[in-house]
Design a protein around this motif. Structure first.
Motif, short mmCIF file in Angstrom:
data_model
loop_
_atom_site.label_atom_id
_atom_site.label_comp_id
_atom_site.label_asym_id
_atom_site.label_seq_id
_atom_site.Cartn_x
_atom_site.Cartn_y
_atom_site.Cartn_z
N ALA A 1 0.84 -1.21 0.00
CA ALA A 1 0.00 0.00 0.00
C ALA A 1 0.87 1.25 0.00
CB ALA A 1 -0.92 -0.01 1.23
N VAL A 2 1.94 1.23 0.82
CA VAL A 2 2.81 2.40 0.92
C VAL A 2 3.51 2.65 -0.42
CG1 VAL A 2 4.92 3.28 2.02
CG2 VAL A 2 3.13 2.21 3.40
N ALA A 3 4.03 1.59 -1.03
CA ALA A 3 4.73 1.76 -2.32
C ALA A 3 3.78 2.32 -3.37
CB ALA A 3 5.29 0.42 -2.78
N GLY A 4 2.54 1.82 -3.40
CA GLY A 4 1.57 2.31 -4.37
C GLY A 4 1.26 3.79 -4.14
N SER A 5 1.09 4.17 -2.87
CA SER A 5 0.79 5.58 -2.56
C SER A 5 1.94 6.50 -2.93
CB SER A 5 0.52 5.76 -1.06
OG SER A 5 -0.52 4.94 -0.64
N LEU A 6 3.16 6.10 -2.55
CA LEU A 6 4.31 6.94 -2.83
C LEU A 6 4.47 7.14 -4.34
CD1 LEU A 6 6.93 5.44 -0.31
CD2 LEU A 6 5.64 7.57 -0.06
N ALA A 7 4.30 6.05 -5.10
CA ALA A 7 4.47 6.15 -6.55
C ALA A 7 3.37 7.00 -7.16
CB ALA A 7 4.48 4.75 -7.16
N ALA A 8 2.13 6.81 -6.67
CA ALA A 8 1.02 7.61 -7.21
C ALA A 8 1.24 9.09 -6.93
CB ALA A 8 -0.30 7.14 -6.60
N ALA A 9 1.94 9.39 -5.82
CA ALA A 9 2.17 10.78 -5.43
C ALA A 9 3.42 11.37 -6.08
CB ALA A 9 2.27 10.88 -3.91
N GLY A 10 4.04 10.63 -6.98
CA GLY A 10 5.13 11.21 -7.76
C GLY A 10 6.52 10.68 -7.45
N ALA A 11 6.66 9.81 -6.45
CA ALA A 11 7.98 9.28 -6.13
C ALA A 11 8.32 8.13 -7.08
CB ALA A 11 8.01 8.78 -4.69
N THR A 12 9.62 7.89 -7.23
CA THR A 12 10.08 6.68 -7.91
C THR A 12 10.37 5.64 -6.84
OG1 THR A 12 11.07 7.96 -9.68
CG2 THR A 12 11.90 5.73 -9.37
N VAL A 13 9.79 4.46 -6.98
CA VAL A 13 10.05 3.38 -6.02
C VAL A 13 10.81 2.27 -6.75
CG1 VAL A 13 9.03 1.71 -4.42
CG2 VAL A 13 7.97 3.96 -4.72
N PRO A 14 12.14 2.19 -6.56
CA PRO A 14 12.90 1.20 -7.32
C PRO A 14 12.52 -0.23 -6.95
CG PRO A 14 14.38 2.60 -6.00
CD PRO A 14 12.99 3.05 -5.72
N ALA A 15 12.13 -0.46 -5.69
CA ALA A 15 11.76 -1.82 -5.30
C ALA A 15 11.00 -1.84 -3.99
CB ALA A 15 13.01 -2.70 -5.15
N VAL A 16 10.12 -2.82 -3.86
CA VAL A 16 9.58 -3.20 -2.55
C VAL A 16 10.37 -4.43 -2.12
CG1 VAL A 16 7.60 -4.12 -1.29
CG2 VAL A 16 7.26 -2.32 -2.98
N VAL A 17 11.07 -4.30 -0.98
CA VAL A 17 11.96 -5.35 -0.51
C VAL A 17 11.27 -6.06 0.66
CG1 VAL A 17 14.28 -5.86 0.34
CG2 VAL A 17 13.92 -3.91 -1.19
N GLU A 18 10.75 -7.25 0.41
CA GLU A 18 9.90 -7.98 1.38
C GLU A 18 10.69 -9.18 1.91
OE1 GLU A 18 6.51 -8.16 2.79
OE2 GLU A 18 7.67 -9.76 3.71
N ALA A 19 10.82 -9.24 3.24
CA ALA A 19 11.64 -10.30 3.83
C ALA A 19 10.98 -11.67 3.77
CB ALA A 19 11.97 -9.94 5.28
N ALA A 20 9.64 -11.70 3.80
CA ALA A 20 8.96 -12.98 3.76
C ALA A 20 8.79 -13.43 2.31
CB ALA A 20 7.59 -12.88 4.42
N ALA A 21 8.38 -14.67 2.16
CA ALA A 21 8.05 -15.18 0.83
C ALA A 21 6.54 -15.23 0.74
CB ALA A 21 8.63 -16.56 0.63
N TYR A 22 5.95 -14.67 -0.32
CA TYR A 22 4.49 -14.69 -0.40
C TYR A 22 3.95 -16.10 -0.56
CZ TYR A 22 3.22 -9.85 0.15
OH TYR A 22 2.99 -8.63 0.70
N THR A 23 4.85 -17.03 -0.92
CA THR A 23 4.42 -18.43 -0.99
C THR A 23 4.01 -18.95 0.39
OG1 THR A 23 6.73 -19.02 -0.84
CG2 THR A 23 5.74 -19.10 -3.02
N ALA A 24 4.40 -18.22 1.45
CA ALA A 24 4.01 -18.63 2.79
C ALA A 24 2.49 -18.64 2.94
CB ALA A 24 4.63 -17.70 3.83
N TYR A 25 1.79 -17.82 2.15
CA TYR A 25 0.33 -17.80 2.22
C TYR A 25 -0.27 -19.08 1.65
CZ TYR A 25 0.10 -12.79 3.31
OH TYR A 25 0.20 -11.56 3.90
N ALA A 26 0.48 -19.73 0.73
CA ALA A 26 -0.09 -20.87 0.03
C ALA A 26 -0.47 -21.99 0.99
CB ALA A 26 0.89 -21.38 -1.02
#
Lengths: 108, 466
Positions: free
Chosen positions: B179-204
C-alpha cells in the motif's frame, strides 16, 4: 483506489492550500502551507533533519510520523522537545534545530 | 474544556481512539441508545488508517489515498449527527494517559490540546480502540535522516501531502509495504523496489483462510496492479541490511535472505535512493489495557495482543477492546469488531453476519501474521555498533554483552543494564528487537503513562488516585 502517477502529493489529491506563508528555520525562510505540521512543512522544503542526539550529536528527523518515537523533537518558538509530527506549524513560528536535551541553558 | 462527559455525569461508554474500530463502535453504540464519549488523540476522526490532510490544505479528493473510503465517510457522517444530537461527546486532541477503576465505574485521565489541560471522564464501560504502531527491526544506518517508518511515510503523505525524497526504497515485511509503495508512486515518487523479507508463498500453506476472504484477494490484486503500473519490482525474501550516507541516506544494501531471514553471503547489492520507508508489521498499542490488568496473548505475528472473548470483552470487567489491540487484522476487521463490541456493551447479541465476518477476517489475519512474522535470523544483519535503541543510542554490541556476559535473560534486565528502552519512546521502537536479542518473545508493554504528561497534571490529582 489509487490512480495513475501524479507529479506531487498535492496534484494527487487536487490540493489547493488556503494560504501559504514563510516558516523561519535556523535563520532560513522556508515556504509552508496552512494545515501542515512542523514536520510536513520542513519535509516539503526538503529538510529531513532538525535535531542532533545527546550522545553522538547525530542528525535526526521524522521516523514514526505518528508521535510514538520522539525522534522528531524540535524547538519551536523557544520551547524545546515539541514533537514536530504532531505540532501544527503557524505563521510567524521560529523553528530551531534542537541539540542534545534541548535544555542547554540549564547546564545539566 | 467543559462537556457533559467530563462534568461529572458518567457516560455509558467511553471509547478511546477514533480510528475504524472506535468510530464504528461509538456510532453503533449511540444508534443503540447509549450515551458515548469518544476520546481521540487526533484532531479529526479516522485514526492512522483514515488520516487526511487538514482542511486548510484544500484537498479536493483525499479519498484517492484510501481504500474503503465510503465505509469511513458514512460513519463520520453518523458521528456528526450523533454529536449534534448530544448522544456522542467527541473529544478530539485528547490523549488518554491512564484508565483506573473508580467504584463501579472507570475513570479516564487525559491531557487535552496544545496546553495539555487535564480532563477526566467517568464511564460505566470503556472500549479500548487504541490501534497499533509500527514494528521496526534495526539495521546499520537506520537512524540516518531519510530512513523512516513505512507507516510514517504513509502518515506524512496522507496528512501533510509531503514525501521524504524522490527515489524511495520500501522495505521490511507485511502487506502495508504494498500500500505504501503504491501511494508513494502515485504521489510522484520513484520506487525502485519493494523489498519484502517474507516469501508470499508462505500464504499458500494457508489456503482456506485465503479462499474465505475474496475481498483480501481483490485487495492484493489492486496492490499488484499498482506495482505493475508504476514499474515497481517486488523482491521477496530480501531485506535492506544497511543504509548508507553521512547526513542523510544515499543508498541501501539489499541482500537475499534464507528462510530464517539470515542474509545470504555474496548476494548484497547497492541500490541508490534518497529515502527508505521501512516497517516490519504493526504492534498493538496496549499500555492503557495492561495498566488495567487486561490479559494478553502472543499473536501469530510474534506481537503481544489483548485476549478478548466472543463479545470483544477483555479479562477486566467493564473493559472492551476492538481492532488492532486484539491482534493486527486491518481496518475492515476493526470496523466489524467495533460494531460487535457496541452491541454487547448495549446488552444485545451481535448480529450473526458480523460474527461470521469477524471469524473470516481473523482467520486471514492469523495467516498474514504467521507469513510475515520476523524470522529468527534477522539479527544477522546487525553490526556491533548498530544502534538498536534510537533514543538512548544503545548499540547491538552493548545489548549482546548484557545478554552474553552479564546474564540478562529478558528485555527488562537488558534495559536496566544498558538503558535500551529507557528513553523518550519508552521502548516502543526498540522493544521487539531488544527482546529478540535477549532470546525471548516480547513481554506485554507496561508503561504507567501512555503518553507524556506534565508533572503539574500529576500533582493536581486527588491523593487517593495518585
Amino acid at each position: 483506489m489509487l490512480r495513475g502517477p501524479a507529479r506531487s502529493p498535492r496534484d494527487l489529491v487536487g490540493g489547493a492550500p488556503r494560504a501559504t506563508y514563510v516558516l523561519r528555520f535556523d535563520g532560513r525562510e522556508l515556504p509552508a502551507s496552512a494545515g501542515q505540521s512542523i514536520a510536513a512543512a520542513l519535509w516539503g522544503a526538503g529538510v529531513l533533519a532538525w535535531r542532533t542526539t545527546r550522545e553522538n550529536g547525530a542528525p535526526r528527523g521524522v521516523f514514526c510520523g505518528i508521535g510514538s518515537c520522539h525522534d522528531c523533537l524540535v524547538t519551536v518558538n523557544g520551547r524545546p522537545n515539541r514533537r514536530a509530527c504532531l505540532t501544527p506549524a503557524r505563521p510567524g513560528d521560529t523553528v530551531t534545530t534542537q541539540e542534545g536535551t534541548g535544555r542547554a541553558e540549564l547546564g545539566v | 474544556m467543559p462537556n457533559s462527559a467530563s462534568d461529572g455525569v458518567p457516560c455509558d461508554l467511553a471509547v478511546v481512539g477514533a480510528g475504524p474500530a472506535g468510530l464504528a463502535a461509538a456510532v453503533t453504540a449511540a444508534d443503540l441508545g447509549l450515551r458515548v464519549a469518544l476520546l481521540d488523540a487526533g484532531e479529526r476522526p479516522g485514526g492512522q488508517y483514515y488520516r487526511r490532510p487538514a482542511p486548510a490544505l484544500g484537498a479536493a479528493r483525499p479519498e484517492v489515498l484510501h481504500h474503503d473510503w465510503a465505509a469511513f465517510a458514512s460513519r463520520e457522517a453518523a458521528l456528526r449527527a450523533h454529536a449534534s444530537a448530544g448522544r456522542i461527546t467527541h473529544l478530539p486532541l485528547h490523549h488518554v494517559w491512564t484508565v483506573v477503576p473508580a467504584g463501579a465505574e472507570l475513570l479516564l485521565h487525559a491531557v487535552a490540546g496544545p496546553e495539555e489541560e487535564a480532563v477526566a471522564v467517568r464511564a460505566r464501560a470503556v472500549l479500548l480502540a487504541t490501534g497499533a504502531f509500527e514494528r521496526n527491526l534495526p539495521f546499520p544506518g537506520w537512524t540516518l535522516p531519510g530512513v523512516i517508518g513505512a507507516g510514517g511515510a504513509q502518515a506524512m503523505l496522507k496528512g501533510g501531502l509531503v514525501l521524504p525524497g524522490r527515489r524511495i526504497v520500501v522495505a521490511g515485511s507485511g502487506p502495508l509495504l504494498l500500500a505504501v509503495a503504491g501511494s508513494l508512486a502515485a504521489a510522484g515518487a520513484t520506487v525502485p523496489a519493494v523489498v519484502e523479507a517474507a516469501a508470499y508463498t508462505a500464504y499458500a500453506g494457508r489456503l482456506p483462510a485465503l479462499l474465505r476472504n475474496p475481498g483480501k484477494l481483490g485487495e492484493a490484486a489492486t496492490y499488484g496492479g499498482a506495482l505493475l503500473r508504476h514499474g515497481i519490482r517486488l523482491l521477496t525474501r530480501h531485506a535492506v541490511t544497511e543504509a548508507h550516507g553521512s547526513d542523510r541516506v544515499e543508498a541501501v544494501t539489499v541482500a537475499r535472505l534464507d528462510r530464517q531471514w539470515r542474509p545470504v553471503p555474496g548476494t548484497a547489492r547497492r541500490v541508490p535512493c534518497d529515502a527508505v520507508a521501512v516497517g516490519h508489521g504493526l504492534v498493538p498499542q496496549l499500555e492503557l489495557a495492561t495498566g488495567l490488568g487486561c490479559a494478553t496473548r502472543l499473536g501469530a505475528d510474534g506481537a503481544v495482543a489483548l485476549e478478548v472473548d466472543a463479545r470483544q470483552r477483555t479479562s477486566v470487567p467493564g473493559v472492551w477492546s476492538a481492532g488492532e489491540t486484539g491482534g493486527i487484522g486491518g481496518a475492515r476487521l476493526a470496523l466489524v469488531e467495533g460494531e460487535i463490541a457496541a452491541h454487547t456493551i448495549a446488552g444485545r447479541a451481535a448480529p450473526a453476519v458480523l460474527v461470521r465476518r469477524r471469524a473470516r477476517l481473523r482467520a486471514f489475519a492469523g495467516a498474514m501474521g504467521a507469513a510475515h512474522r520476523p524470522g529468527a535470523g534477522w539479527p544477522g544483519w546487525l553490526r556491533e555498533d548498530t544502534e538498536v535503541c534510537r533514543c538512548e543510542e544503545v548499540p547491538a554490541g552493548r545489548i549482546r554483552e548484557a545478554v552474553r556476559d552479564l546474564g540478562a535473560r529478558d528485555a527488562r534486565t537488558v534495559k536496566l543494564l544498558t538503558r535500551a528502552g529507557m528513553g523518550w519512546c519508552q521502548g516502543r521502537m526498540c522493544g521487539p528487537a531488544v527482546a529478540a536479542l535477549a532470546g525471548r518473545d516480547p513481554d506485554p508493554d507496561r508503561r504507567p503513562l501512555s503518553c507524556p504528561v506534565p508533572l503539574r497534571r500529576l500533582a493536581e490529582l486527588p491523593a487517593e488516585e495518585s
